[in-house]
Design a protein around this motif. Structure first.
Motif, PDB file in Angstrom:
ATOM      1  N   ALA A   1      -3.799   1.284 -12.112  1.00 48.83           N
ATOM      2  CA  ALA A   1      -4.007   1.111 -10.735  1.00 48.83           C
ATOM      3  C   ALA A   1      -2.838   0.412 -10.328  1.00 48.83           C
ATOM      4  N   LEU A   2      -2.327  -0.505 -10.690  1.00 44.75           N
ATOM      5  CA  LEU A   2      -1.159  -1.388 -10.589  1.00 44.75           C
ATOM      6  C   LEU A   2       0.036  -0.691 -10.313  1.00 44.75           C
ATOM      7  N   LYS A   3       0.300   0.239 -11.239  1.00 46.78           N
ATOM      8  CA  LYS A   3       1.379   1.198 -11.313  1.00 46.78           C
ATOM      9  C   LYS A   3       1.229   2.107  -9.836  1.00 46.78           C
ATOM     10  N   LYS A   4       0.062   2.417  -9.545  1.00 46.44           N
ATOM     11  CA  LYS A   4      -0.087   3.510  -8.569  1.00 46.44           C
ATOM     12  C   LYS A   4       0.474   3.009  -7.289  1.00 46.44           C
ATOM     13  N   ILE A   5       0.333   1.510  -7.172  1.00 45.07           N
ATOM     14  CA  ILE A   5       0.792   0.716  -5.900  1.00 45.07           C
ATOM     15  C   ILE A   5       2.240   1.186  -5.822  1.00 45.07           C
ATOM     16  N   PHE A   6       3.127   0.870  -7.068  1.00 44.61           N
ATOM     17  CA  PHE A   6       4.503   1.216  -6.863  1.00 44.61           C
ATOM     18  C   PHE A   6       4.729   2.437  -6.633  1.00 44.61           C
ATOM     19  N   ALA A   7       4.276   3.435  -7.096  1.00 45.17           N
ATOM     20  CA  ALA A   7       4.350   4.798  -6.933  1.00 45.17           C
ATOM     21  C   ALA A   7       4.202   5.041  -5.343  1.00 45.17           C
ATOM     22  N   VAL A   8       3.016   4.993  -4.981  1.00 42.77           N
ATOM     23  CA  VAL A   8       2.574   5.404  -3.507  1.00 42.77           C
ATOM     24  C   VAL A   8       3.611   4.687  -2.616  1.00 42.77           C
ATOM     25  N   LYS A   9       4.193   3.466  -2.840  1.00 43.60           N
ATOM     26  CA  LYS A   9       4.862   2.667  -1.919  1.00 43.60           C
ATOM     27  C   LYS A   9       6.329   3.108  -2.336  1.00 43.60           C
ATOM     28  N   GLU A  10       6.674   3.706  -3.142  1.00 36.38           N
ATOM     29  CA  GLU A  10       8.217   3.921  -3.576  1.00 36.38           C
ATOM     30  C   GLU A  10       8.886   2.641  -3.740  1.00 36.38           C
TER      31      GLU A  10
ATOM     32  N   SER B   1       2.126  -5.049   1.353  1.00 36.89           N
ATOM     33  CA  SER B   1       1.823  -4.451   2.524  1.00 36.89           C
ATOM     34  C   SER B   1       1.694  -2.935   2.366  1.00 36.89           C
ATOM     35  N   ALA B   2       0.815  -2.394   3.310  1.00 32.92           N
ATOM     36  CA  ALA B   2       0.711  -0.745   2.869  1.00 32.92           C
ATOM     37  C   ALA B   2       1.613  -0.159   3.882  1.00 32.92           C
ATOM     38  N   ASN B   3       2.964  -0.408   3.266  1.00 31.66           N
ATOM     39  CA  ASN B   3       3.849   0.528   3.791  1.00 31.66           C
ATOM     40  C   ASN B   3       4.994   0.966   2.729  1.00 31.66           C
ATOM     41  N   ARG B   4       5.650   2.181   3.412  1.00 30.87           N
ATOM     42  CA  ARG B   4       6.721   2.737   2.257  1.00 30.87           C
ATOM     43  C   ARG B   4       7.661   1.543   2.196  1.00 30.87           C
ATOM     44  N   PHE B   5       8.441   1.399   0.917  1.00 29.16           N
ATOM     45  CA  PHE B   5       9.477   0.293   0.652  1.00 29.16           C
ATOM     46  C   PHE B   5      10.375   0.121   1.710  1.00 29.16           C
ATOM     47  N   GLY B   6      10.790  -0.864   2.229  1.00 28.69           N
ATOM     48  CA  GLY B   6      11.473  -1.159   3.090  1.00 28.69           C
ATOM     49  C   GLY B   6      11.244  -0.760   4.617  1.00 28.69           C
ATOM     50  N   ARG B   7      10.019  -0.318   4.803  1.00 30.08           N
ATOM     51  CA  ARG B   7       9.672   0.058   6.290  1.00 30.08           C
ATOM     52  C   ARG B   7       8.834  -0.814   6.817  1.00 30.08           C
TER      53      ARG B   7
END
Ligand code: TXA
Ligand code: MG
Length: 340
Positions: free
Chosen positions: A37-46, A131-137
């Motif tokens: 699940a933790l890895k999914k956070i990074f994948a979803v957010k890039e 935060s629930a946004n794509r990385f940097g956004r």
């Protein structure tokens, strides 16, 4: 238990991520004991793995299970500001997964002030959530922002209404030293330095502020961050649309494509449509409206957004908002370049 909370608990248990409301911004949460699940956070957010996650707890007792020691200063600050927009970074307990802390020996902890988040954490246990946004956004301050940010994802979004604070928590690193506690503000937020100082003085806890920390202690603090879909210009003082566009065009070729892994938004050379970012005169209200305002302006059909920084927008209550805007900007137009 509320049926939506029960559903979220199940999703989390099944190693899924769930978007949760907090008083600061929406988070993308996962159980701290489930690496998939933790890895999914990074994948979803890039999101790159070097950027550590904050663990959200429902109580001080829960926080204490995740750290090596719980200094008096941490106890005092948590009692004073939790639930609320303050993250405490402390040496971690060995049980905390290095995925959460980017391999560092410290962990960021926060108790959010939102009934849905607290109820969920009580049921599901501590939750890691950026935060629930794509990385940097641009970060999300409403449930609909999360949906817009991830149109192709099907994770559950708990809608808890608009966020009351509107920008991310203050991140404070605490280091025990022989003559007191060392405090470093890694990210400004709604809890400001004078409030931290006042709280520590009430119980005569010896402290000293560290004015700067190394990049390795705060790997998540990128030069650019929070960038909206349409490039934002930070204008120092008064600039007409034409002046701002001319200055932008003159410097367009020298802008980098990417800084520290974050793609820089650039307009075309034929840019004409400008929107102005108008913020409330009250810094707390400005923080509440900031991300929604950035998003709505970016969706308005404008090709470039301009934020005119007014000299009255200064001081510690403005700093968290200005820090976000500075990092969200593609370019700063300062007075030196003002055409006559
Ligand atoms: O208000 C908030 O803090 C929101 C809500 C969802 O709680 N969360 C949030 O998470 O802003 P995120 O991942 O977007 O930003 C967390 C930042 C990291 O980028 C990093 O700078 C810092 O917190 N951080 C977390 N753990 C840390 C650690 N162990 N050492 C240094 N900095 C850390
Ligand atoms: Mg973030």
């Amino acid at each position: 238990m509320d049926s939506l909370i029960a559903q979220a608990v199940q999703r989390l248990e099944a190693s899924d991520v769930v978007a949760i409301p907090t008083e600061t911004v929406y988070g993308l949460a996962a159980r701290i004991d489930l690496p998939v699940a933790l890895k999914k956070i990074f994948a979803v957010k890039e999101r790159p793995f070097f950027d550590p996650l904050i663990v959200h707890v429902a109580s001080i007792a829960q926080a204490r299970t995740l750290v090596k020691s719980w200094p008096r200063a941490a106890d005092l600050l948590a009692r004073k500001f939790w639930p609320g927009p303050l993250t405490l970074v402390l040496p971690k307990n060995p049980s905390v997964d290095p995925l959460i802390t980017s391999g560092m020996d410290s962990v960021g902890l926060r108790c959010p002030k939102h009934t849905m988040a607290l109820e969920l954490i009580r049921e599901a246990g501590p939750l890691a959530a950026p935060s629930a946004n794509r990385f940097g956004r641009t970060s999300p301050s409403k449930a609909e922002h999360v949906r817009a940010e991830f149109p192709n994802s099907d994770f559950m979004i708990l809608d808890g209404g608009p966020c009351e604070v509107g920008i991310e928590s203050t991140v404070v690193k605490l280091t025990e030293a022989p003559d007191g506690i060392k405090i470093a503000i890694l990210r400004p937020g709604a809890v400001v330095r004078s409030q931290l100082e006042a709280a520590l003085k009430t119980e005569a806890v010896p402290f000293v502020f560290e004015e700067s920390v190394s990049k390795s202690e705060s790997p998540g603090q990128m030069k650019h961050h929070y960038m909206p879909e349409v490039p934002l210009l930070w204008a120092e003082g008064k600039w007409s649309d034409k002046e701002a566009l001319d200055a932008l065009k003159a410097r367009l070729d020298s802008l980098p494509d990417e800084v520290e892994g974050v793609k820089i938004r650039k307009p075309s050379a034929a840019v004409t449509r400008v929107a102005r970012l108008n913020l409330s005169k009250d810094p707390r209200q400005a923080a509440r409206e900031l991300y929604d305002s950035l998003r709505r302006n970016a969706e308005s059909g404008a090709e470039v957004l301009v934020f005119e920084h007014d000299p009255s927008q200064t001081g510690e209550n403005w700093e968290p908002v200005l820090e976000r805007l500075r990092k969200a900007s593609t370019l700063v137009l300062d007075t030196k370049h003002t055409p006559s």
